[in-house]
Motif scaffolding. Structure first.
Motif, PDB file in Angstrom:
ATOM      1  N   VAL A 125      33.475  34.587  37.207  1.00  0.00           N
ATOM      2  CA  VAL A 125      34.673  35.215  37.543  1.00  0.00           C
ATOM      3  C   VAL A 125      34.120  35.066  39.297  1.00  0.00           C
ATOM      4  CG1 VAL A 125      36.243  36.982  38.287  1.00  0.00           C
ATOM      5  CG2 VAL A 125      35.994  36.193  36.026  1.00  0.00           C
ATOM      6  N   ILE A 126      33.006  35.505  39.372  1.00  0.00           N
ATOM      7  CA  ILE A 126      32.649  35.665  41.044  1.00  0.00           C
ATOM      8  C   ILE A 126      32.426  34.395  41.493  1.00  0.00           C
ATOM      9  CG2 ILE A 126      30.565  36.449  42.330  1.00  0.00           C
ATOM     10  CD1 ILE A 126      30.118  38.798  40.502  1.00  0.00           C
ATOM     11  N   THR A 127      31.813  33.307  40.831  1.00  0.00           N
ATOM     12  CA  THR A 127      31.745  32.069  41.217  1.00  0.00           C
ATOM     13  C   THR A 127      33.139  31.586  41.529  1.00  0.00           C
ATOM     14  OG1 THR A 127      29.875  31.813  39.766  1.00  0.00           O
ATOM     15  CG2 THR A 127      30.915  29.797  40.595  1.00  0.00           C
ATOM     16  N   LEU A 128      34.031  31.642  40.608  1.00  0.00           N
ATOM     17  CA  LEU A 128      35.394  31.245  41.032  1.00  0.00           C
ATOM     18  C   LEU A 128      36.047  31.843  42.305  1.00  0.00           C
ATOM     19  CD1 LEU A 128      36.990  31.002  37.482  1.00  0.00           C
ATOM     20  CD2 LEU A 128      35.987  28.944  38.791  1.00  0.00           C
ATOM     21  N   ALA A 129      36.167  33.102  42.103  1.00  0.00           N
ATOM     22  CA  ALA A 129      36.609  33.767  43.415  1.00  0.00           C
ATOM     23  C   ALA A 129      35.910  33.410  44.687  1.00  0.00           C
ATOM     24  CB  ALA A 129      36.426  35.182  43.250  1.00  0.00           C
ATOM     25  N   GLY A 130      34.399  33.383  44.701  1.00  0.00           N
ATOM     26  CA  GLY A 130      33.675  32.926  45.912  1.00  0.00           C
ATOM     27  C   GLY A 130      34.001  31.439  46.219  1.00  0.00           C
ATOM     28  N   ILE A 154      31.734  45.416  39.515  1.00  0.00           N
ATOM     29  CA  ILE A 154      30.625  46.350  39.048  1.00  0.00           C
ATOM     30  C   ILE A 154      31.059  46.788  37.482  1.00  0.00           C
ATOM     31  CG2 ILE A 154      29.666  48.711  39.145  1.00  0.00           C
ATOM     32  CD1 ILE A 154      30.089  48.290  42.140  1.00  0.00           C
ATOM     33  N   VAL A 155      32.452  47.118  37.185  1.00  0.00           N
ATOM     34  CA  VAL A 155      32.737  47.314  36.002  1.00  0.00           C
ATOM     35  C   VAL A 155      32.397  46.159  34.850  1.00  0.00           C
ATOM     36  CG1 VAL A 155      34.560  48.143  34.483  1.00  0.00           C
ATOM     37  CG2 VAL A 155      34.356  49.074  36.676  1.00  0.00           C
ATOM     38  N   GLY A 156      33.090  44.873  35.654  1.00  0.00           N
ATOM     39  CA  GLY A 156      32.814  43.826  34.689  1.00  0.00           C
ATOM     40  C   GLY A 156      31.668  43.419  34.422  1.00  0.00           C
ATOM     41  N   GLY A 157      30.466  43.446  35.527  1.00  0.00           N
ATOM     42  CA  GLY A 157      29.268  43.370  35.075  1.00  0.00           C
ATOM     43  C   GLY A 157      28.484  44.260  33.961  1.00  0.00           C
ATOM     44  N   GLY A 158      29.034  45.475  34.032  1.00  0.00           N
ATOM     45  CA  GLY A 158      28.515  46.381  32.887  1.00  0.00           C
ATOM     46  C   GLY A 158      28.876  46.115  31.426  1.00  0.00           C
ATOM     47  N   LEU A 195      31.656  42.072  53.288  1.00  0.00           N
ATOM     48  CA  LEU A 195      31.433  43.368  52.280  1.00  0.00           C
ATOM     49  C   LEU A 195      31.996  42.777  51.017  1.00  0.00           C
ATOM     50  CD1 LEU A 195      33.629  46.072  54.363  1.00  0.00           C
ATOM     51  CD2 LEU A 195      31.169  45.946  53.947  1.00  0.00           C
ATOM     52  N   ALA A 196      33.003  42.074  50.469  1.00  0.00           N
ATOM     53  CA  ALA A 196      33.232  41.674  49.262  1.00  0.00           C
ATOM     54  C   ALA A 196      31.939  40.634  48.588  1.00  0.00           C
ATOM     55  CB  ALA A 196      34.574  40.916  49.168  1.00  0.00           C
ATOM     56  N   ALA A 197      31.337  39.973  49.591  1.00  0.00           N
ATOM     57  CA  ALA A 197      30.363  39.225  49.007  1.00  0.00           C
ATOM     58  C   ALA A 197      29.058  39.897  48.621  1.00  0.00           C
ATOM     59  CB  ALA A 197      29.852  38.126  50.045  1.00  0.00           C
ATOM     60  N   GLY A 198      28.637  41.025  49.660  1.00  0.00           N
ATOM     61  CA  GLY A 198      27.627  41.854  49.289  1.00  0.00           C
ATOM     62  C   GLY A 198      27.836  42.880  48.232  1.00  0.00           C
ATOM     63  N   GLY A 199      29.046  43.214  48.125  1.00  0.00           N
ATOM     64  CA  GLY A 199      29.372  44.345  46.945  1.00  0.00           C
ATOM     65  C   GLY A 199      29.279  43.731  45.535  1.00  0.00           C
ATOM     66  N   SER A 200      29.789  42.387  45.589  1.00  0.00           N
ATOM     67  CA  SER A 200      29.756  41.863  44.286  1.00  0.00           C
ATOM     68  C   SER A 200      28.259  41.819  43.717  1.00  0.00           C
ATOM     69  CB  SER A 200      30.439  40.326  44.457  1.00  0.00           C
ATOM     70  OG  SER A 200      29.605  39.591  45.157  1.00  0.00           O
ATOM     71  N   ALA A 201      27.443  41.527  44.693  1.00  0.00           N
ATOM     72  CA  ALA A 201      26.045  41.410  44.193  1.00  0.00           C
ATOM     73  C   ALA A 201      25.701  42.442  43.065  1.00  0.00           C
ATOM     74  CB  ALA A 201      25.113  41.364  45.345  1.00  0.00           C
ATOM     75  N   PHE A 202      26.300  43.749  43.394  1.00  0.00           N
ATOM     76  CA  PHE A 202      25.912  44.731  42.350  1.00  0.00           C
ATOM     77  C   PHE A 202      26.553  44.825  41.106  1.00  0.00           C
ATOM     78  CE2 PHE A 202      25.325  46.241  46.886  1.00  0.00           C
ATOM     79  CZ  PHE A 202      24.105  46.891  46.753  1.00  0.00           C
ATOM     80  N   ALA A 203      27.310  43.603  40.962  1.00  0.00           N
ATOM     81  CA  ALA A 203      27.988  43.286  39.401  1.00  0.00           C
ATOM     82  C   ALA A 203      26.665  43.135  38.646  1.00  0.00           C
ATOM     83  CB  ALA A 203      28.518  42.238  39.367  1.00  0.00           C
ATOM     84  N   TRP A 204      25.552  43.111  39.054  1.00  0.00           N
ATOM     85  CA  TRP A 204      24.261  42.845  38.228  1.00  0.00           C
ATOM     86  C   TRP A 204      23.237  44.043  38.092  1.00  0.00           C
ATOM     87  CZ3 TRP A 204      24.704  38.422  35.830  1.00  0.00           C
ATOM     88  CH2 TRP A 204      25.535  37.380  36.447  1.00  0.00           C
TER      89      TRP A 204
END
Length: 541
Positions: free
Chosen positions: A59-64, A46-50, A119-128
């Motif tokens: 980063v999300i792509t690589l982590a996923g 979330i912080v990085g998306g802001g 939870l991590a997958a769903g939470g990472s969506a709020f990076a946008w």
């Protein structure tokens, strides 16, 4: 029917927790740890998306992609991790095949790794969150990514089930799997140091300036773009592609993700159908007798019999072989930070660490025996014979290994002037740690992987007991080794030849005395608690 599978999974989990307090405590700690890790990842996203949504998307792509790879690969090595809903148990039930596959897929999420990934997958969506219309796209990618994790894991393990049933395969894989896992941390640290060094530029005036992470961002972007076109990273990159306005790339990656899940589902479905009709059969031809082995090399005494059996374990049991593989990787592990820092003296730590790892390996020997420990109790094996029999293989072969590692690190670092103090610390640590382990294995027994299971498997409920027992034994070892370590540091700092030889003598004397004292204390504890130890071992889940 799918809801029934979920209820069944939760019921089995609840019954398992009611059976053991340690399992409940271990699950609670695992959940708390998973929530901490997931919370950190989501907050970071979330912080990085802001701040920089483009880099965050990569980063999300690589982590996923890493998560998908772990879901597919880890079960191949850590066999027997979760068999609460083993498909073989549904063979006699008239459950439609499609319903069975769907139920097993949904139930596969009901676990600590499954919930953490969801939870991590769903939470990472709020990076946008700065562009809310992208959140549904990211959630769709998260669902596809989670499905790829679960279905891919089931497909791989079902296809390889006949191979996984082979004991020889499990033994080899269990040892080989340790190598990349041990090297991941040092490799990441070394790569970070190298990238950090490259990202610092030196001007003509000799002044070092930072490039503000632009090189690192470029590297992440490059790898993110490449991984986004693979089945591992495609679902996680949908939002990033839409954010950049690359609608064609987004459609192509969506097709890759859906196609991958469809192919994996088909492979899993057909493999499961075949396995339910012709289930894999374990076993095989037994190995031909090759004599008495180590029992023919040790004297025909109680001490010799225990020593021969333990030597056989150290050589053939993958649970012990995993520790040995780490030992020989220790110089490599220390070489990476030593090379980055330019201080090769760091390599000298390998000898004492190897000595401690070898000696600590027998700290739960009774637990590793499992039900075979009943033979010691039934035959009335004395504590003295048991303790010395378990210590002798480590003392004999361990001394040779420790000296070899010490000489190797001395040669690589070029510090032959520290040979005497280093050997004193290594041999002293081996002796005193072996004495502490001789007492610990008779006083503190905790669940470990059973014979034939993966050494990477952690029994449910064993985390807390393992942590307490190992921490206590480690603290005692550190306190006893403190005088020897102080002498070694003095010899290293002063360069005094006399202090170096004093360290060697003190190490040999202290190691021998504490070894004998530890074996005597462990023998008395063993004689007093042998029936209780057997009861504890047999109660392990």
């Amino acid at each position: 029917m799918v809801a029934h599978f979920l209820r069944l999974k939760l019921t089995l989990l609840g019954n398992t927790l009611r059976r053991s307090v340690w399992q409940t405590v271990g699950l609670c700690f695992a959940l708390l740890y998973a929530l901490f890790v997931v919370g950190s990842l989501v907050i970071g996203a979330i912080v990085g998306g802001g701040m920089n949504p483009t880099v965050t998307g990569h980063v999300i792509t690589l982590a996923g992609a890493v998560a998908v790879v772990c879901w597919w690969v880890v079960p191949v090595f850590v066999f027997g991790v979760d068999q609460t809903l083993d498909p073989q148990r549904f063979t006699t039930f008239a459950i439609p095949h499609r319903t069975l596959v769907a139920g097993l897929a949904v139930a596969g999420v009901v676990s600590v790794p499954g919930l953490a990934t969801a939870l991590a997958a769903g939470g990472s969506a709020f990076a946008w969150w700065r562009e809310p219309w992208l959140v549904p796209v990211a959630l769709l990618g998260a669902i596809l990514g989670l499905a790829s994790c679960v279905v891919g894991s089931r497909a791989v393990t079902t296809v390889l089930a006949p191979l996984l049933e082979s004991r020889r395969y499990r033994e080899v894989v269990a040892v080989v799997a340790i190598i990349p896992l041990v090297l991941i941390g040092p490799a990441i640290g070394w790569a970070s140091e190298e990238i950090g060094a490259v990202s610092r530029e030196t001007t003509d005036d000799g002044v070092t300036v930072s490039t503000d992470g632009s090189l690192l961002a470029a590297v992440v972007a490059r790898f993110g773009e490449l991984v986004a076109w693979t089945p591992f990273g495609a679902p996680w990159s949908l939002a990033a592609a839409v954010h950049d306005g690359a609608w064609g790339a987004a459609a192509s990656r969506f097709a890759i993700a859906v196609g991958t899940i469809a192919v994996l589902w088909l492979i899993w479905s057909r493999s499961l159908a075949k396995a339910l009709v012709t289930p894999p059969v374990g076993g095989g031809r037994g190995a031909r007798s090759k004599g008495l082995g180590w029992f023919g090399r040790f004297p025909a005494t109680p001490v010799g019999a225990v020593a021969a059996r333990c030597t056989t374990y150290w050589i053939r049991d993958p649970r012990y072989a995993a520790g040995i593989s780490i030992i020989f990787l220790m110089p490599v592990i220390l070489w990476l930070p030593a090379r980055s820092s330019g201080n090769l003296d760091v390599l000298l730590l390998a000898g004492p660490v190897v000595a401690w790892v070898l000696a600590f390996g027998v700290s739960n020997d009774v637990g590793y025996d499992y039900t075979a420990f009943a033979l010691h109790v039934a035959t009335g094996t004395s504590g003295r014979a048991d303790r010395w029999g378990r210590a002798l293989p480590v003392l004999v072969f361990g001394t040779a290994v420790v000296v070899l590692v010490a000489v190797l690190t001395l040669a690589l670092s070029g510090r032959w002037d520290l040979a005497a103090p280093l050997l004193g610390i290594c041999l002293g640590t081996l002796g005193l740690a072996l004495g502490v382990s001789s007492v610990a294995s008779a006083a503190l027994v905790y669940p470990v992987p059973k014979p034939g299971e993966s050494p990477l498997k952690s029994p449910q409920g064993a985390a807390m007991a393992t942590m307490l027992a190992q921490t206590l034994a480690m603290l005692i070892t550190v306190l006893l080794a403190l005088p020897l370590v102080v002498l070694g540091i003095w010899a290293f700092a002063s360069g005094s030849l006399l202090v170096g030889w004093v360290t060697l003598v003190v190490g040999l004397v202290e190691g021998a005395l504490l070894l004998v004292l530890g074996i005597r204390m462990g023998a008395r504890t063993f004689d007093r608690r042998a029936p209780e130890l057997l009861q504890q071992v047999q109660s392990f889940p």
